[in-house]
Design an enzyme around this catalytic site. Sequence first.
Site, PDB file in Angstrom:
ATOM      1  N   GLU A  14       0.861  -1.187   0.000  1.00 31.94           N
ATOM      2  CA  GLU A  14       0.000   0.000   0.000  1.00 31.94           C
ATOM      3  C   GLU A  14       0.897   1.237   0.000  1.00 31.94           C
ATOM      4  O   GLU A  14       1.610   1.489   0.972  1.00 31.94           O
ATOM      5  CB  GLU A  14      -0.943  -0.002   1.206  1.00 31.94           C
ATOM      6  CG  GLU A  14      -1.837   1.220   1.294  1.00 31.94           C
ATOM      7  CD  GLU A  14      -2.579   1.532  -0.009  1.00 31.94           C
ATOM      8  OE1 GLU A  14      -3.505   0.800  -0.351  1.00 31.94           O
ATOM      9  OE2 GLU A  14      -2.221   2.515  -0.686  1.00 31.94           O
ATOM     10  N   GLY A  57      -0.326   4.312  -0.411  1.00 34.54           N
ATOM     11  CA  GLY A  57      -1.073   5.465   0.106  1.00 34.54           C
ATOM     12  C   GLY A  57      -1.629   5.162   1.489  1.00 34.54           C
ATOM     13  O   GLY A  57      -1.004   4.480   2.299  1.00 34.54           O
ATOM     14  N   GLY A  78      -6.561   1.196   3.418  1.00 34.66           N
ATOM     15  CA  GLY A  78      -8.023   1.084   3.280  1.00 34.66           C
ATOM     16  C   GLY A  78      -8.533   1.533   1.919  1.00 34.66           C
ATOM     17  O   GLY A  78      -9.694   1.306   1.594  1.00 34.66           O
ATOM     18  N   GLY A  79      -7.674   2.223   1.135  1.00 33.48           N
ATOM     19  CA  GLY A  79      -8.042   2.539  -0.249  1.00 33.48           C
ATOM     20  C   GLY A  79      -9.018   3.693  -0.400  1.00 33.48           C
ATOM     21  O   GLY A  79      -9.261   4.466   0.530  1.00 33.48           O
ATOM     22  N   THR A  80      -9.595   3.781  -1.593  1.00 31.14           N
ATOM     23  CA  THR A  80     -10.391   4.943  -1.993  1.00 31.14           C
ATOM     24  C   THR A  80     -11.720   5.044  -1.265  1.00 31.14           C
ATOM     25  O   THR A  80     -12.070   6.090  -0.730  1.00 31.14           O
ATOM     26  CB  THR A  80     -10.635   4.886  -3.518  1.00 31.14           C
ATOM     27  OG1 THR A  80      -9.364   4.839  -4.178  1.00 31.14           O
ATOM     28  CG2 THR A  80     -11.408   6.103  -4.001  1.00 31.14           C
ATOM     29  N   CYS A  81     -12.487   3.964  -1.271  1.00 34.73           N
ATOM     30  CA  CYS A  81     -13.866   4.021  -0.768  1.00 34.73           C
ATOM     31  C   CYS A  81     -13.897   4.549   0.670  1.00 34.73           C
ATOM     32  O   CYS A  81     -14.634   5.478   0.988  1.00 34.73           O
ATOM     33  CB  CYS A  81     -14.502   2.629  -0.864  1.00 34.73           C
ATOM     34  SG  CYS A  81     -16.151   2.564  -0.185  1.00 34.73           S
ATOM     35  N   HIS A  86     -49.180  -0.058   0.895  1.00 30.23           N
ATOM     36  CA  HIS A  86     -49.822   1.195   0.517  1.00 30.23           C
ATOM     37  C   HIS A  86     -49.772   2.151   1.693  1.00 30.23           C
ATOM     38  O   HIS A  86     -50.009   1.725   2.821  1.00 30.23           O
ATOM     39  CB  HIS A  86     -51.282   0.931   0.114  1.00 30.23           C
ATOM     40  CG  HIS A  86     -52.006   2.182  -0.274  1.00 30.23           C
ATOM     41  ND1 HIS A  86     -51.737   2.851  -1.443  1.00 30.23           N
ATOM     42  CD2 HIS A  86     -52.956   2.902   0.382  1.00 30.23           C
ATOM     43  CE1 HIS A  86     -52.514   3.921  -1.511  1.00 30.23           C
ATOM     44  NE2 HIS A  86     -53.262   3.984  -0.413  1.00 30.23           N
TER      45      HIS A  86
HETATM   46  C1  LIG Z   1     -15.321  10.636  -4.457  1.00 30.83           C
HETATM   47  C2  LIG Z   1     -15.697   9.203  -4.763  1.00 30.83           C
HETATM   48  C3  LIG Z   1     -16.931   8.724  -4.360  1.00 30.83           C
HETATM   49  C4  LIG Z   1     -17.291   7.412  -4.650  1.00 30.83           C
HETATM   50  N1  LIG Z   1     -18.510   6.969  -4.248  1.00 30.83           N
HETATM   51  C5  LIG Z   1     -18.895   5.715  -4.540  1.00 30.83           C
HETATM   52  C6  LIG Z   1     -20.168   5.236  -4.132  1.00 30.83           C
HETATM   53  O1  LIG Z   1     -20.959   5.948  -3.512  1.00 30.83           O
HETATM   54  N2  LIG Z   1     -20.497   3.961  -4.433  1.00 30.83           N
HETATM   55  C7  LIG Z   1     -19.651   3.148  -5.132  1.00 30.83           C
HETATM   56  O2  LIG Z   1     -20.007   1.989  -5.396  1.00 30.83           O
HETATM   57  N3  LIG Z   1     -18.429   3.567  -5.521  1.00 30.83           N
HETATM   58  C8  LIG Z   1     -18.032   4.829  -5.244  1.00 30.83           C
HETATM   59  N4  LIG Z   1     -16.792   5.257  -5.630  1.00 30.83           N
HETATM   60  C9  LIG Z   1     -15.908   4.333  -6.350  1.00 30.83           C
HETATM   61  C10 LIG Z   1     -15.172   3.378  -5.357  1.00 30.83           C
HETATM   62  O3  LIG Z   1     -14.543   4.153  -4.363  1.00 30.83           O
HETATM   63  C11 LIG Z   1     -14.150   2.535  -6.110  1.00 30.83           C
HETATM   64  O4  LIG Z   1     -14.787   1.837  -7.159  1.00 30.83           O
HETATM   65  C12 LIG Z   1     -13.489   1.510  -5.189  1.00 30.83           C
HETATM   66  O5  LIG Z   1     -13.016   2.099  -4.018  1.00 30.83           O
HETATM   67  C13 LIG Z   1     -12.354   0.780  -5.922  1.00 30.83           C
HETATM   68  O6  LIG Z   1     -11.725  -0.127  -5.038  1.00 30.83           O
HETATM   69  P1  LIG Z   1     -10.348  -0.837  -5.420  1.00 30.83           P
HETATM   70  O7  LIG Z   1     -10.088  -1.810  -4.333  1.00 30.83           O
HETATM   71  O8  LIG Z   1     -10.407  -1.301  -6.815  1.00 30.83           O
HETATM   72  O9  LIG Z   1      -9.266   0.318  -5.384  1.00 30.83           O
HETATM   73  P2  LIG Z   1      -8.797   1.307  -4.215  1.00 30.83           P
HETATM   74  O10 LIG Z   1      -9.711   1.308  -3.056  1.00 30.83           O
HETATM   75  O11 LIG Z   1      -8.503   2.597  -4.890  1.00 30.83           O
HETATM   76  O12 LIG Z   1      -7.445   0.640  -3.695  1.00 30.83           O
HETATM   77  C14 LIG Z   1      -6.272   0.654  -4.450  1.00 30.83           C
HETATM   78  C15 LIG Z   1      -5.102   0.938  -3.540  1.00 30.83           C
HETATM   79  O13 LIG Z   1      -3.907   0.583  -4.238  1.00 30.83           O
HETATM   80  C16 LIG Z   1      -2.877   1.472  -3.873  1.00 30.83           C
HETATM   81  N5  LIG Z   1      -1.898   1.449  -4.963  1.00 30.83           N
HETATM   82  C17 LIG Z   1      -2.098   1.799  -6.254  1.00 30.83           C
HETATM   83  N6  LIG Z   1      -0.996   1.596  -6.973  1.00 30.83           N
HETATM   84  C18 LIG Z   1      -0.071   1.111  -6.123  1.00 30.83           C
HETATM   85  C19 LIG Z   1       1.280   0.701  -6.282  1.00 30.83           C
HETATM   86  N7  LIG Z   1       1.906   0.747  -7.456  1.00 30.83           N
HETATM   87  N8  LIG Z   1       1.958   0.247  -5.187  1.00 30.83           N
HETATM   88  C20 LIG Z   1       1.341   0.186  -3.974  1.00 30.83           C
HETATM   89  N9  LIG Z   1       0.062   0.542  -3.780  1.00 30.83           N
HETATM   90  C21 LIG Z   1      -0.630   1.000  -4.838  1.00 30.83           C
HETATM   91  C22 LIG Z   1      -3.578   2.804  -3.704  1.00 30.83           C
HETATM   92  O14 LIG Z   1      -2.847   3.641  -2.819  1.00 30.83           O
HETATM   93  C23 LIG Z   1      -4.944   2.397  -3.148  1.00 30.83           C
HETATM   94  O15 LIG Z   1      -5.005   2.528  -1.747  1.00 30.83           O
HETATM   95  C24 LIG Z   1     -16.388   6.556  -5.345  1.00 30.83           C
HETATM   96  C25 LIG Z   1     -15.129   7.039  -5.736  1.00 30.83           C
HETATM   97  C26 LIG Z   1     -14.791   8.343  -5.453  1.00 30.83           C
HETATM   98  C27 LIG Z   1     -13.426   8.844  -5.874  1.00 30.83           C
END
Ligand SMILES: Cc1cc2nc3c(=O)[nH]c(=O)nc-3n(C[C@H](O)[C@H](O)[C@H](O)COP(=O)(O)OP(=O)(O)OC[C@H]3O[C@@H](n4cnc5c(N)ncnc54)[C@H](O)[C@@H]3O)c2cc1C
Length: 473
Positions: free
Chosen positions: A33, A35, A38-41, A451
């Site tokens: 990781e 960043g 816990g990632g984006t969500c 209803h």
């Molecule tokens: C503002 C916003 C609101 C959203 N709202 C919704 C919603 O209401 N409902 C919904 O269904 N979806 C929503 N989404 C979309 C949802 O957040 C994403 O689809 C989901 O989090 C993707 O998960 P993931 O595990 O694929 O990636 P992520 O959770 O992004 O995890 C990927 C991780 O990999 C790490 N990483 C990347 N490259 C490298 C590397 N080379 N080396 C080491 N680490 C790395 C990153 O730091 C990141 O933490 C939203 C997105 C945003 C931006």
Amino acid sequence: MSTHSFDLAIIGSGSGNSLVTPHWDDRRVAIFEAGVFGGTCLNRGCIPTKMYAYPAQLAASPAEAARLGVDLRYQGTDWTALRDRIFSRIDAISRGGRTYRAETLENTTLIEDEVRFADQHTLVTASGERIQAEQIVVAAGSRPRLPQVPGIELPQVHTSDTFMRIARLPERLVVVGGGYIAAEFASVFSALGTTVVQVNRSERLLRHHDETISERFTQQARSQWELKTGWELAGVEDGLNGWVSVQFTGPTNTGFSVDADAVLVATGRIPNSDRLDPEAAALDLHEDGRLVVDEYQRILSGGEPVPGLWALGDISSPWQLKHVANHEQRLVSHNLEHPEDLRRNDLGPVPAAVFARPEVASVGLTEAQALEQFGADRITVKVQGMGDVAYGWAMEDSQGLCKIIADRQDGTLLGAHLIGHDASNLIQPLVQAMSFGLTAHQMARGQYWPHPALSEVIENALLGLAVPDSGLL
Ligand SMILES: Cc1cc2nc3c(=O)[nH]c(=O)nc-3n(C[C@H](O)[C@H](O)[C@H](O)COP(=O)(O)OP(=O)(O)OC[C@H]3O[C@@H](n4cnc5c(N)ncnc54)[C@H](O)[C@@H]3O)c2cc1C
Ligand SMILES: NC(=O)c1ccc[n+]([C@@H]2O[C@H](COP(=O)([O-])OP(=O)(O)OC[C@H]3O[C@@H](n4cnc5c(N)ncnc54)[C@H](O)[C@@H]3O)[C@@H](O)[C@H]2O)c1
């Protein structure tokens, strides 16, 4: 340079984090990781945006209340308190997850560094560690795409990654873009008291949605904040007192600028595959940069699955949605643990909701897609206004609607689209019907609809379709 070996290496701690099931208790797992854990969500996506959406809904309620004769007053938001409440809850979850992986679980090693492929089974970190793993799962997600215009690097210019933690509630915010993120943020900040100017390239907001929904949402947005369409971001210039001038160009060399103390750029997200050096492992890529996977989520190279390489979530999916990433994680978990019984990614239609004002929710085909796939003779469409069913009538709602598209030969549901009060929840019975193969008439007449709940909008839309009668009363 030292080389370490693991049974499983996971790149990304978003949905990838849930791959560490009890199956791996006696095996060595590495999680990379670069960043925030816990990632984006969790940290900058679904969760904090929705933690803003609910207070914003409360802040916006006086206008709605006044229409119905109730006198409410919005007296402002303590931005610092709101922001800190949200992130104190979120940051605690992220910290707890990080500690669990880094310190509590003995079989997992958290490597907080950027990683890339050296070859198909070897990863190398930015600090030079080499890691070999029998199984590698790429769950590296996506990041905001920024138009490369002058001034894009100014501190007043934000993406969704940084905007939710800003120091002060902006006075005047320019939102660039017309998709999910732009819709949700314009809704929140306009409700909290910021003057919002949204500028979009295309004429309609949420333009990938069904046209009826997209048109209705655009009209609703226009009635709540300033909306300018048909303009592209040209640049941002530093101005006086910390403000910037945001410049836009139109099709015929025309242009205009807006002064603002903050800018949110929400012009789509790109997969993080470029950070992984996919060429070093000869990984196949889609045109938009997503990793190519097969129906079992195995990464392809030269059109063939590479043994031991998997991907899930935004890095490979056409749907940038958390429920899709989570489903793919469960699938990859199963396939890692049961190589003799691989499961396909063939779950039914994917729903999506936009938590804006008004809410939007959709599943399946738009009317335009259904027309193209099936032809006009084959489909039937019903648009049911929320105000034409009892609860919506009681609310004096004139904007909400439910649109359903079905196959007129056998009553199969092809698509469903809602805009209005609680659309994100109302959509679920339609998702269920489409996922389990209920026909329109069976769904309408094979169950009670309480209803006068607003869900009657769905019942009535179903009954308005020209589909075969199921014989149910
Ligand atoms: C503002 C916003 C609101 C959203 N709202 C919704 C919603 O209401 N409902 C919904 O269904 N979806 C929503 N989404 C979309 C949802 O957040 C994403 O689809 C989901 O989090 C993707 O998960 P993931 O595990 O694929 O990636 P992520 O959770 O992004 O995890 C990927 C991780 O990999 C790490 N990483 C990347 N490259 C490298 C590397 N080379 N080396 C080491 N680490 C790395 C990153 O730091 C990141 O933490 C939203 C997105 C945003 C931006
Ligand atoms: N509620 C949810 O489920 C939710 C909420 C937020 C984000 N997300 C996910 O995150 C993804 C990304 O969100 P998003 O809103 O950034 O993307 P989006 O794809 O929804 O919208 C991007 C917008 O930017 C515009 N655009 C693109 N390039 C441009 C340019 N150079 N100049 C001006 N405008 C430009 C497009 O016309 C479009 O309106 C979504 O597709 C969605 O999958 C989901």
